[in-house]
Design a protein around this motif. Structure first.
Motif, mmCIF file in Angstrom:
data_model
loop_
_atom_site.group_PDB
_atom_site.id
_atom_site.type_symbol
_atom_site.label_atom_id
_atom_site.label_comp_id
_atom_site.label_asym_id
_atom_site.label_seq_id
_atom_site.Cartn_x
_atom_site.Cartn_y
_atom_site.Cartn_z
ATOM 1 N N LYS A 35 -47.240 51.349 -70.166
ATOM 2 C CA LYS A 35 -47.969 52.480 -69.600
ATOM 3 C C LYS A 35 -48.998 51.997 -68.577
ATOM 4 N N ILE A 36 -49.707 50.930 -68.937
ATOM 5 C CA ILE A 36 -50.731 50.400 -68.038
ATOM 6 C C ILE A 36 -50.091 49.907 -66.747
ATOM 7 N N LYS A 37 -48.956 49.251 -66.901
ATOM 8 C CA LYS A 37 -48.252 48.748 -65.722
ATOM 9 C C LYS A 37 -47.835 49.933 -64.841
ATOM 10 N N ASP A 38 -47.243 50.938 -65.461
ATOM 11 C CA ASP A 38 -46.819 52.133 -64.723
ATOM 12 C C ASP A 38 -47.993 52.779 -63.995
ATOM 13 N N LEU A 39 -49.090 52.923 -64.721
ATOM 14 C CA LEU A 39 -50.237 53.614 -64.136
ATOM 15 C C LEU A 39 -50.859 52.805 -63.005
ATOM 16 N N LYS A 40 -50.838 51.483 -63.168
ATOM 17 C CA LYS A 40 -51.367 50.642 -62.082
ATOM 18 C C LYS A 40 -50.510 50.788 -60.837
ATOM 19 N N GLU A 41 -49.207 50.791 -61.060
ATOM 20 C CA GLU A 41 -48.267 51.018 -59.957
ATOM 21 C C GLU A 41 -48.574 52.357 -59.304
ATOM 22 N N ALA A 42 -48.740 53.354 -60.155
ATOM 23 C CA ALA A 42 -48.989 54.705 -59.671
ATOM 24 C C ALA A 42 -50.241 54.740 -58.813
#
Ligand code: GDP
Ligand code: MG
Length: 735
Positions: free
Chosen positions: A722-729
């Motif tokens: 989730k953190i990775k996704d949100l950072k990407e986002a």
């Protein structure tokens, strides 16, 4: 089946914004924050799937039997290569088994064309995976599913468009096919999508049914109060036979009837028995009367698609700042949650480092507490119970005083029976009010209050709160005051057990007198040791919860060290018993010079007080110059009976010995039982949980204590993703 040709020029405004949204969707951000999307809603058979087919080119089944039974998300995305991915997202209430079964499905196609060919077969398989009952005659399975079919079409010519097709609303259950529950399920599914204010609602209304009866508009109005995101789509215009009916439709499209902020569009899709002609030929009819009079921007699938692109673009623009904020907040929440889990503990080394770190913190706090370095850690401010040095000093003083006041079975003669030197003041019978304890014990308090707090924290301990110490600590904490009339007792004792010795008492008499006089020692010293143990135990528990906030881990840890900790308490109480037996069971004897001195002093005092009494008598009889004769001095000792004389000797010897022994014992209990066995020695209960202990753990035991449960591991993995996704986002949204 021939390909349905769809308008595929770049119709959408702000493609860069839409691209960003799609990139976010690709990273599953839609699971965490709602993203702008289109959802097609309407009654069963109103033409939703057909509209989607017109918009996307995918041939949705239009069979009445095969009406939409689950939400389908179609995402079109521009990409240099052409491919189609088909997956199933399990519904929120699915069982683990169902979840893994549907997640295992992965369909693909090389191109839109390929997909069109395979589509019926794909749907068959998807329906089977979801457990959809395929026909009314079939048994088992469900009619509707909360799973989502996700179709992602990528290609150089695709538009950025995500549309969701949901099952149509219906009002009446059909015997053997649908139940009342199904009605509710579908309604919930629909409202789930339209509730979100980043959803554009495409309300599909068939022209051949009175628009006033269309519940979907009412439903949309309920969730989109200002009508900012509801678009009316009129379908099946070719099925309106009379001119008056067509006229009515036209006036609806002109927004003259039931008004909508975003207005209405009219499209014609493929009918059930119609051939595969393209949309252009179907829409020829709009060039005829009365359709001709309509604004071209409101007619046909092409115009609709353009409008949808605009709407999505506007929504994206409007929502981006908020989206950025939402994602930022979500990221910091997720990071906090991850930090709360502590470092990963997958490998042996990670586990050892993790546990060793906790042990180190525990020992550091213990050391600071024993050395009264309370500024060392804020934890000391928060809890008085952590201040071991202070508590123990108070407890020891209290013990020493109580021992002096109460430990003798009878008051000795020369003692003042109401020793008020120490009498603990004024507040003795006042009850300590727990509420009175200050939150911050460092705040300055009147001395009396500080005393009360210390007293509450050391003396008023409840053994019931320490069930684990059952069998180790004492169950008796109070003793009576000493009794009076020691001389009567001693005389009696002597008379009853004297032998034939000449004017002297035997060791046996002395020993039994001693044992009786010290008979309360065990109670008082056990109570003291027990209190010290409870304080240490409370310290260990409290400190563990500070250094190890994870309660599951803490419980496991405690269960591993418990046995050894309790063993060490037992060593302390065992040592106390040893000291007691040394003092009480061996015949009184001492090398201490103080003993002889006090005994002789007592003897001399006795003679002196006799002489003094004689002198006072003489003074009263003969006035100022009274004297005491040698004869009188001699008779002061000579006139005593043998029994009285021996009893006095016995008393004085006992009293002198008691004094020496009491001081010795109190000191020994403090230094050897408490200080050495409980606090400062290297084998105290406080020194069980150390880094050395962690180093000595076997791999299996280590994993049992510090290893993570599979749910924590999963939680950690999910958070990491989730953190990775949100950072990407965040990155996607930042430029
Ligand atoms: P859904 O249940 O809302 O998804 O409706 P469908 O898209 O499955 O359509 C139901 C039936 O209406 C199908 O047989 C379609 O072929 C037919 N249909 C849909 N749109 C039109 C249209 O514009 N004209 C005609 N004649 N038939 C249509
Ligand atoms: Mg449908």
């Amino acid at each position: 089946m021939k390909q349905e040709n769809t308008p595929q020029d770049n119709l959408l405004a702000s493609p860069s914004l839409l691209r960003k949204i799609d990139q976010l969707r690709e990273r599953n951000i839609g699971q965490h924050v709602p993203l702008p999307q289109l959802v097609v809603v309407g009654d069963q058979s109103s033409g939703k799937s057909s509209l989607l087919e017109s918009l996307t080119g995918i041939p949705f089944p239009r069979d009445v039997e095969l009406c939409t039974r689950y939400a389908t998300q179609i995402t079109q995305r521009r990409d240099h290569s052409t491919h189609v991915n088909i997956t199933i997202i399990p519904g929120p209430n699915s069982s683990d088994e169902h979840k893994s079964h549907v997640e295992a499905y992965h369909g693909s196609a090389l191109s839109g064309e390929d997909l069109r060919a395979k589509f019926p077969a794909i749907l068959q398989e998807v329906n089977a995976r979801m457990g959809i009952r395929m026909s009314s005659s079939a048994k088992g399975g469900t009619v509707f599913s909360e799973d989502i079919l996700k179709i992602e079409i990528c290609g150089p010519k695709e538009d950025y468009l995500t549309v969701i097709d949901v099952p149509g609303i219906f009002r009446n259950s059909t015997e053997g096919v649908t139940t009342k529950q199904d009605i509710l399920l579908v309604r919930n599914m629909v409202t789930h999508y339209i509730r979100d204010n980043r959803t554009i609602i495409l309300a599909v209304l068939p022209c051949n049914i009175d628009i006033a009866n269309q519940e979907i508009l009412t439903l949309a109005e309920e969730y989109d109060k200002k009508g900012e995101r509801t678009l009316g789509i009129l379908t099946k215009p070719d099925l309106v036979p009379e001119a008056s009916g067509k006229d009515t439709i036209c006036s609806i499209v002109e927004n003259k009837r039931k008004q909508l902020t975003l207005g209405y569009y009219v499209v014609r899709s493929r009918g059930a028995d119609q051939d595969d002609s393209g949309y252009e030929s179907r829409e020829q009819m709009f060039n005829e009367d009365p359709w001709r009079r309509l604004d071209r921007g409101r007619v046909g699938v092409r115009a609709l698609k353009t409008k949808l692109g605009e709407l999505l673009g506007e929504m994206a623009k409007r929502e981006f700042p908020k989206l950025r904020k939402d994602i930022g907040e979500m990221l910091s929440r997720a990071e906090k949650e991850r930090d709360g889990l502590g470092p990963a503990r997958g490998t042996d080394t990670e586990q050892r480092i993790f546990l060793s770190h906790i042990a180190d913190k525990f020992q550091e706090l213990t050391k600071a507490s024993l050395e009264a370095r309370y500024h060392h850690d804020p934890a000391f401010e928060a809890s008085f119970h952590l201040k071991l040095a202070t508590l123990m000093a108070f407890l020891a003083e209290d013990f020493s005083r109580e021992f002096e006041e109460k430990a003798a079975f009878r008051y000795f003669e020369n003692e003042d029976s109401d020793t008020d030197d120490y009498d603990d003041d004024d507040d003795d019978d006042e009850v300590v009010d727990e509420d009175f304890l200050p939150m911050n014990p460092n705040q300055t308090l009147p001395a009396a209050n500080a005393k009360r707090i210390l007293r509450a924290a050391t003396r008023d301990l409840d053994p019931e709160e320490f069930p684990e110490l059952d069998g180790i600590i004492s169950d008796r904490y109070e003793v009576e005051d000493p009794e009076d009339d020691i001389m009567d007792w001693i005389t009696n004792l002597y008379v009853r057990s004297r032998g034939m010795e000449l004017g002297h008492y035997t060791n046996a008499v002395q020993a039994s007198a001693w044992r009786e006089q010290s008979s309360k020692w065990p109670i008082i010293s056990r109570a003291f040791t027990s209190r010290a143990i409870m304080i240490v135990q409370r310290f260990i528990t409290d400190t563990l919860s500070i250094v190890c906030p994870d309660s599951t881990l803490r419980d496991t840890l405690w269960s591993c060290i418990q046995e050894e900790v309790l063993e060490r308490y037992k060593k302390a109480t065992g040592f106390l018993e040893y000291l007691l037996s040394v003092e009480r069971e061996i015949n009184p004897y001492t090398l201490n010079k103080h003993f002889n001195r006090t005994r002789q002093e007592a003897h001399a005092d006795r003679a002196a007080s006799h002489i003094l009494a004689t002198l006072q008598e003489a003074e009263q009889a003969g006035g100022d110059n009274a004297t005491v004769t040698i004869g009188q001095v001699r008779s002061s000792t000579r006139d005593k009976s043998n029994i009285q004389d021996v009893a006095e000797q016995l008393h004085d010897g006992l009293s002198s010995y008691y004094d020496v022994a009491r001081k010795r014992f109190v000191d020994n209990v403090w230094t050897q039982v408490v200080q050495s066995h409980l606090l400062f020695g290297s084998n105290t209960p406080l020194r069980v949980f150390t880094q050395d202990w962690v180093i000595g753990l076997g791999a299996e035991q280590l994993d049992a204590i510090a290893g993570e449960s599979s749910s924590v591991k999963e939680q950690r993995a999910n958070l990491a993703r989730k953190i990775k996704d949100l950072k990407e986002a965040k990155k996607i949204l930042s430029f």
